[in-house]
Scaffold this active site. Structure first.
Site, PDB file in Angstrom:
ATOM      1  N   LYS A   1       6.789  -3.613  -2.524  1.00 42.80           N
ATOM      2  CA  LYS A   1       5.935  -2.395  -3.522  1.00 42.80           C
ATOM      3  C   LYS A   1       5.302  -2.961  -4.719  1.00 42.80           C
ATOM      4  O   LYS A   1       4.670  -3.831  -4.578  1.00 42.80           O
ATOM      5  CB  LYS A   1       7.234  -1.355  -4.051  1.00 42.80           C
ATOM      6  CG  LYS A   1       8.136  -0.724  -2.726  1.00 42.80           C
ATOM      7  CD  LYS A   1       8.829   0.328  -3.170  1.00 42.80           C
ATOM      8  CE  LYS A   1       9.898   0.551  -1.998  1.00 42.80           C
ATOM      9  NZ  LYS A   1      10.537   1.731  -2.298  1.00 42.80           N
TER      10      LYS A   1
ATOM     11  N   SER B   1      17.653   2.329   1.125  1.00 43.59           N
ATOM     12  CA  SER B   1      18.690   1.648   0.644  1.00 43.59           C
ATOM     13  C   SER B   1      19.660   0.756   1.525  1.00 43.59           C
ATOM     14  O   SER B   1      20.702   0.791   1.494  1.00 43.59           O
ATOM     15  CB  SER B   1      19.429   2.657  -0.054  1.00 43.59           C
ATOM     16  OG  SER B   1      18.780   3.609  -0.902  1.00 43.59           O
TER      17      SER B   1
ATOM     18  N   HIS C   1       4.055   5.067   4.373  1.00 42.65           N
ATOM     19  CA  HIS C   1       4.964   4.863   3.567  1.00 42.65           C
ATOM     20  C   HIS C   1       5.100   6.147   2.825  1.00 42.65           C
ATOM     21  O   HIS C   1       4.244   6.563   2.451  1.00 42.65           O
ATOM     22  CB  HIS C   1       5.066   3.747   2.725  1.00 42.65           C
ATOM     23  CG  HIS C   1       6.341   3.349   1.702  1.00 42.65           C
ATOM     24  ND1 HIS C   1       6.790   4.447   0.716  1.00 42.65           N
ATOM     25  CD2 HIS C   1       7.610   2.740   2.143  1.00 42.65           C
ATOM     26  CE1 HIS C   1       8.128   3.735   0.393  1.00 42.65           C
ATOM     27  NE2 HIS C   1       8.625   2.899   1.284  1.00 42.65           N
TER      28      HIS C   1
ATOM     29  N   GLU D   1       5.934   6.641  -0.497  1.00 40.82           N
ATOM     30  CA  GLU D   1       5.401   6.931  -1.384  1.00 40.82           C
ATOM     31  C   GLU D   1       3.925   7.127  -1.330  1.00 40.82           C
ATOM     32  O   GLU D   1       3.286   7.591  -2.134  1.00 40.82           O
ATOM     33  CB  GLU D   1       5.912   5.435  -2.212  1.00 40.82           C
ATOM     34  CG  GLU D   1       7.146   5.627  -2.607  1.00 40.82           C
ATOM     35  CD  GLU D   1       8.041   4.102  -2.587  1.00 40.82           C
ATOM     36  OE1 GLU D   1       7.286   3.338  -2.800  1.00 40.82           O
ATOM     37  OE2 GLU D   1       9.274   4.310  -2.575  1.00 40.82           O
TER      38      GLU D   1
ATOM     39  N   ASN E   1       9.591  -5.150   1.769  1.00 39.44           N
ATOM     40  CA  ASN E   1       8.582  -4.206   1.180  1.00 39.44           C
ATOM     41  C   ASN E   1       8.875  -4.299  -0.419  1.00 39.44           C
ATOM     42  O   ASN E   1       9.629  -3.806  -0.884  1.00 39.44           O
ATOM     43  CB  ASN E   1       8.650  -2.808   1.703  1.00 39.44           C
ATOM     44  CG  ASN E   1       7.639  -1.961   0.914  1.00 39.44           C
ATOM     45  OD1 ASN E   1       6.800  -2.349   0.113  1.00 39.44           O
ATOM     46  ND2 ASN E   1       7.791  -0.370   1.104  1.00 39.44           N
TER      47      ASN E   1
ATOM     48  N   GLU F   1      12.253   6.064   7.808  1.00 43.12           N
ATOM     49  CA  GLU F   1      12.624   5.908   6.479  1.00 43.12           C
ATOM     50  C   GLU F   1      12.934   7.320   5.821  1.00 43.12           C
ATOM     51  O   GLU F   1      11.963   8.043   5.510  1.00 43.12           O
ATOM     52  CB  GLU F   1      11.671   5.278   5.406  1.00 43.12           C
ATOM     53  CG  GLU F   1      11.333   3.607   5.846  1.00 43.12           C
ATOM     54  CD  GLU F   1      11.059   3.189   4.905  1.00 43.12           C
ATOM     55  OE1 GLU F   1      11.667   2.069   4.404  1.00 43.12           O
ATOM     56  OE2 GLU F   1      10.243   3.388   4.128  1.00 43.12           O
TER      57      GLU F   1
ATOM     58  N   GLY G   1      15.430   3.974  -2.114  1.00 43.50           N
ATOM     59  CA  GLY G   1      15.419   3.779  -3.673  1.00 43.50           C
ATOM     60  C   GLY G   1      16.727   4.503  -4.294  1.00 43.50           C
ATOM     61  O   GLY G   1      16.627   4.390  -5.580  1.00 43.50           O
TER      62      GLY G   1
HETATM   63  P1  PGA Z   1      14.467   0.760  -0.465  1.00 39.55           P
HETATM   64  O1  PGA Z   1      13.280   0.976  -0.305  1.00 39.55           O
HETATM   65  O2  PGA Z   1      15.312  -0.320   0.379  1.00 39.55           O
HETATM   66  O3  PGA Z   1      14.484   0.372  -2.120  1.00 39.55           O
HETATM   67  O4  PGA Z   1      15.526   2.117  -0.559  1.00 39.55           O
HETATM   68  C1  PGA Z   1      12.962   1.057   1.324  1.00 39.55           C
HETATM   69  C2  PGA Z   1      11.455   1.110   1.610  1.00 39.55           C
HETATM   70  O5  PGA Z   1      11.064   1.902   0.791  1.00 39.55           O
HETATM   71  O6  PGA Z   1      10.764   0.753   2.295  1.00 39.55           O
END
Ligand code: PGA
Length: 250
Positions: A11, A213, A95, A97, A9, A167, A173
């Site tokens: 982003k 992460s 997601h 976000e 992903n 998630e 992140g």
């Molecule tokens: P990350 O993000 O691996 O940077 O924690 C995962 C995601 O948001 O899908």
């Protein structure tokens, strides 16, 4: 039986040129057919170019979002049909976000899911609790509500096209990963909810990815769990060598 999937992903990262370069690097590293499905989740403007680039490779392409309306006067939006027309086969929906910063509710995500399915896109549907909810022991409740609010209206044949991504928002992140035990416990719970709603066969065939992460160091221990069918990878998907190491861990 269900597929193992490692999906990146990206982003809001990478210009078009940088994105093409990264996708080419990943493609060139996959000299042998990987044991899992490899998906690149990329910004809308990258979709057509990257879909063409990976056409004869094992890599599939995903959008990171799509509109909740079919077509028309929705300036700036990108429909599921438009995404599909680029050659993309997946779309990431729900997601955290998008839920947090763009106020996407369960109801909106229900509409997006139906439009994605109608246009032959497979949703990679994200669910997960925030830190306070985990601390209050409410993670199961939250995830159940998210499934019921956006997906459990689907017919069994529609649900069979859904990929889930658990998630935990506190792990995205942040460098804080769920432990393999926490991931397994939640994935097994999610699978039990699917079994109760759609029966054991559909539950056993649903891929449930872990995200938050996940990196080259911890991927193998997360993926070793029986109910973890791969990962949705953010930061570590932005470097081809790291992403490749995660693919190899599956
Ligand atoms: P990350 O993000 O691996 O940077 O924690 C995962 C995601 O948001 O899908």
């Amino acid at each position: 039986m269900r597929k193992n999937i490692v999906a990146g992903n990206w982003k809001m990262n990478k210009t078009l040129q940088e994105g093409i370069e990264l996708a080419s690097e990943v493609k060139n590293m996959l000299t042998q057919t990987p044991e899992c499905e490899v998906v690149l989740g990329v910004p809308f403007i990258h979709l057509a170019a990257i879909a063409a680039l990976v056409k004869d490779s094992p890599i599939k392409v995903s959008a990171e979002n799509c509109a909740d309306e079919e077509q028309g006067a929705y300036t700036g939006e990108v429909s599921a049909a438009m995404v599909r027309s680029t050659g993309a086969e997946y779309v990431i929906l729900g997601h955290s976000e998008r839920r947090a910063y763009y106020h996407e509710t369960c109801e909106i995500l229900k509409k997006k899911t139906l439009l994605a399915l109608k246009n032959n896109l497979k949703p990679i549907f994200c669910i997960g609790e925030v830190k306070q909810e985990r601390e209050a022991g409410k993670q199961n409740e939250v995830v159940k509500e998210q499934l019921e609010g956006s997906l459990f209206n689907l017919l069994p044949e529609q649900f069979s096209n859904i990929v889930l991504a658990y998630e935990p928002v506190w792990a995205i992140g942040t460098g804080l990963t769920a432990t393999p035990e926490q991931a397994q416990e939640m994935h097994a719970y999610i699978r039990s909810l699917i079994a109760a709603k759609y029966g054991q066969e559909i539950a056993d065939n649903t891929s449930i990815l872990y995200g938050g992460s996940c990196n080259a160091q911890n991927a193998a221990s997360l993926f070793a769990n029986p109910d973890v069918d791969g990962g949705l990878i953010g930061g570590a998907a932005l470097k081809a060598t790291d992403f490749k190491a995660i693919i190899d861990a599956r």
